[in-house]
Design a protein around this motif. Structure first.
Motif, mmCIF file in Angstrom:
data_model
loop_
_atom_site.group_PDB
_atom_site.id
_atom_site.type_symbol
_atom_site.label_atom_id
_atom_site.label_comp_id
_atom_site.label_asym_id
_atom_site.label_seq_id
_atom_site.Cartn_x
_atom_site.Cartn_y
_atom_site.Cartn_z
ATOM 1 N N ALA A 175 -37.745 15.947 26.656
ATOM 2 C CA ALA A 175 -37.129 15.841 25.276
ATOM 3 C C ALA A 175 -35.696 15.188 25.231
ATOM 4 C CB ALA A 175 -36.991 17.208 24.723
ATOM 5 N N SER A 179 -35.322 21.260 16.261
ATOM 6 C CA SER A 179 -34.621 21.009 17.747
ATOM 7 C C SER A 179 -35.015 22.371 18.201
ATOM 8 C CB SER A 179 -33.179 20.939 17.329
ATOM 9 O OG SER A 179 -32.742 22.072 16.755
ATOM 10 N N TYR A 217 -36.675 22.353 21.913
ATOM 11 C CA TYR A 217 -35.917 23.057 22.906
ATOM 12 C C TYR A 217 -37.025 23.920 23.812
ATOM 13 C CZ TYR A 217 -31.474 21.527 21.929
ATOM 14 O OH TYR A 217 -30.382 20.738 21.804
ATOM 15 N N PHE A 277 -35.142 18.278 29.658
ATOM 16 C CA PHE A 277 -34.411 17.970 28.698
ATOM 17 C C PHE A 277 -33.497 16.835 29.358
ATOM 18 C CE2 PHE A 277 -30.576 17.915 26.246
ATOM 19 C CZ PHE A 277 -31.177 17.990 24.778
ATOM 20 N N SER A 331 -25.820 21.283 23.994
ATOM 21 C CA SER A 331 -27.546 21.092 24.090
ATOM 22 C C SER A 331 -28.012 21.508 25.319
ATOM 23 C CB SER A 331 -27.772 19.619 23.845
ATOM 24 O OG SER A 331 -27.433 19.036 22.576
ATOM 25 N N GLN A 332 -27.226 21.053 26.661
ATOM 26 C CA GLN A 332 -28.037 21.391 27.850
ATOM 27 C C GLN A 332 -27.936 23.093 28.264
ATOM 28 O OE1 GLN A 332 -24.816 20.507 27.233
ATOM 29 N NE2 GLN A 332 -23.482 21.591 28.761
ATOM 30 N N ALA A 347 -30.865 24.350 25.940
ATOM 31 C CA ALA A 347 -32.114 23.829 26.837
ATOM 32 C C ALA A 347 -32.398 24.955 28.212
ATOM 33 C CB ALA A 347 -32.047 22.446 27.216
ATOM 34 N N THR A 357 -35.899 25.135 29.351
ATOM 35 C CA THR A 357 -36.254 23.661 29.534
ATOM 36 C C THR A 357 -34.907 23.062 30.665
ATOM 37 O OG1 THR A 357 -37.133 23.535 27.146
ATOM 38 C CG2 THR A 357 -36.481 21.668 28.353
ATOM 39 N N PRO A 397 -32.804 20.921 32.488
ATOM 40 C CA PRO A 397 -31.876 19.670 32.065
ATOM 41 C C PRO A 397 -31.794 18.623 33.115
ATOM 42 C CG PRO A 397 -30.420 21.350 32.863
ATOM 43 C CD PRO A 397 -31.688 22.188 32.809
#
Length: 477
Positions: A297, A361, A365, A371, A383-384, A387, A392, A394
């Motif tokens: 993603a 979003s 995630y 990610f 975002s990291q 995730a 998820t 990274p």
């Protein structure tokens, strides 16, 4: 301790980016420690009626800004232990968007001057005034200017946080007196002058008692021209009063065990729900429903400094790894069109969602396995962290806050929670993606261990709030 946090946006009232998340989370975390905290921001037209109906009208004044004499109303409400103040002027703040207007300089000069003039209308006078980014950069200057005449502000300490040094508030020389209402000496004396124009960020950095930025690595990087966008000499000048404080995450909002936006809730101890989220996402986006294909993603603004050019350069190589890819975001038209085109080239394997959607979003995630965040620069990045919170794994470039939050699992570190590449190079990125895909296929239990490390990491605001409180306490002696 009495802390006034000044910002141009704050969640859940209005948001365009990470600043709103910080402004919506740090003040409540400080208040939870027993401090008296208030936040002040503009009363935008975008703030929903649901919030406006909860506000109390506190009164109004008129703000004198150069030759302008402008109405200014003040509203407030209580939320999460914090008093939220809203500065009202429909001519300046009832717009189609929060930023990007031709008169942004005037709008936020009014806001900064209004905050100073409204101090007596608030419940108490602050000991700490904490400003953020160029939109509030005039306030430290106005407070310094007023301190020679106004004893009540003389003892206030000012903290200024740089969320992204790329945006500096640059204007022509004539704006000093005509637009900002300041004596020309603020420019000719060098406080506001930078390369022949007004630079509000520079002025705030010089006038504030402490300067912070949003991760320790980014604070170090700002001493170099590659990251500082021309302000490296000013960063060196204020270096002794500069700190890097890593942003946190709203862990109550971003919690896969309670998030109602996702197909099935899950936790680090019970990961089965993540497989349900993956199949639901694949079905929703028209991808082949297959639990054994790794789903990669990207949730990002589609602009070059987010590393989108690296993805484009080796796109076919990424798809040759046998993965599925989903991209969510908006940005430069060339990148939007590129991903739309590739969606047609890889049916049922690639989905381009050219949009902004908080709900989607979260579903991405939760449903993705990997990610990708290959940023050229990233002051902190949320975002990291989101995730990892959703299990998820990274894959990031080693820069800014990405370097401070993602720890490599490539050579067997016990705290490894993701994959890292150092050089801004498309083939280094591609090789790192292949490593992550290799672990997914070759050692599923090892992959789950990396997932769980990310999910159980502490990304809350507690540590950041303690660090800021230490900074405030040091300033007050």
């Amino acid at each position: 301790m009495k802390i006034l946090y000044v910002t141009s946006e704050a969640a859940p009232f209005c948001k365009t980016g990470g600043l709103a998340d910080v402004a919506g989370s740090l003040p409540p975390a400080l208040a939870a420690n027993g401090d008296e905290v208030a936040v002040v921001l503009p009363l935008y037209g975008q703030i929903s009626l649901e919030w406006k109906e909860k506000m109390t009208f506190r009164g109004n004044i008129y703000v004198d800004l150069a030759w302008r004499h402008e109405y200014c109303g003040l509203f407030s409400l209580k939320y999460q232990g914090v008093t939220w103040y809203f500065v009202d002027n429909e001519r300046y703040f009832r717009r189609d968007s929060l930023y990007g207007a031709y008169d942004d300089g005037e709008r936020f000069a009014f806001f900064c001057h209004a905050v100073m003039d409204l101090l007596p209308s608030m419940d108490w006078m602050p000991e700490i005034v904490h400003c953020n980014d160029w939109q509030t950069a005039l306030l430290p200057i106005y407070l310094k200017d007023a301190a020679v005449r106004w004893e009540a502000v003389r003892g206030m300490k000012c903290v200024f946080t740089i969320h992204n040094i790329e945006y500096q508030g640059q204007f022509g020389e004539s704006t000093v007196s005509d637009l900002f209402g300041l004596d020309y000496g603020w420019y000719s004396g060098g406080t506001l002058e930078m390369n022949g124009c007004v630079n509000l960020l520079k002025g705030a950095m010089i006038c504030s008692d402490t300067v912070t930025t949003v991760s320790p690595t980014y604070a170090r990087q700002l001493h170099y021209s590659y990251y500082a966008h021309g302000l490296e000499s000013i960063v060196d000048l204020v270096g002794e009063k500069m700190h890097g404080v890593l942003n946190g995450l709203d862990v109550k909002s971003f919690d896969p065990s309670t998030d109602q936006a996702i197909a099935k809730c899950y936790s680090a101890a019970k990961l089965q729900g993540k497989a349900v989220c993956k199949s639901a996402l694949q079905k929703q986006l028209g991808l082949e429903v297959n639990p054994d294909v790794p789903l990669l993603a990207v949730v990002s603004r589609l602009v070059s400094h987010k590393g989108v050019d690296l993805i484009r350069e080796v796109f076919d190589g990424i798809m040759d790894l046998g993965i599925q890819l989903v991209v969510l975001g908006m940005g430069d038209k060339e990148y939007e069109d590129f991903f739309r085109w590739e969606q047609g080239c890889y049916p049922r394997r690639m989905s381009a969602q050219i949009a902004y959607s908080d709900k989607l979003s979260r579903q991405i995630y939760a449903g993705a396995d990997l990610f990708l965040m290959p940023s050229k620069s990233e002051p902190c990045g949320l975002s990291q962290m989101i995730a990892m919170r959703y299990g998820t794994v990274p894959i990031v470039r080693q820069t800014g806050g990405l370097a401070d939050t993602v720890h490599s699992c490539q050579v067997g570190q016990e705290d490894g929670n993701g994959y890292i590449f150092a050089n801004y190079n498309a083939y280094d990125m591609l090789y790192t993606i292949s490593q992550a895909v290799g672990l997914y296929h070759g050692d599923r239990e090892g992959f789950r261990a990396v997932q769980r490390r990310g999910m159980t990491g502490d990304f809350s605001w507690n540590t950041s709030a303690r660090t800021y409180r230490d900074i405030y306490t040091s300033l007050l002696g």
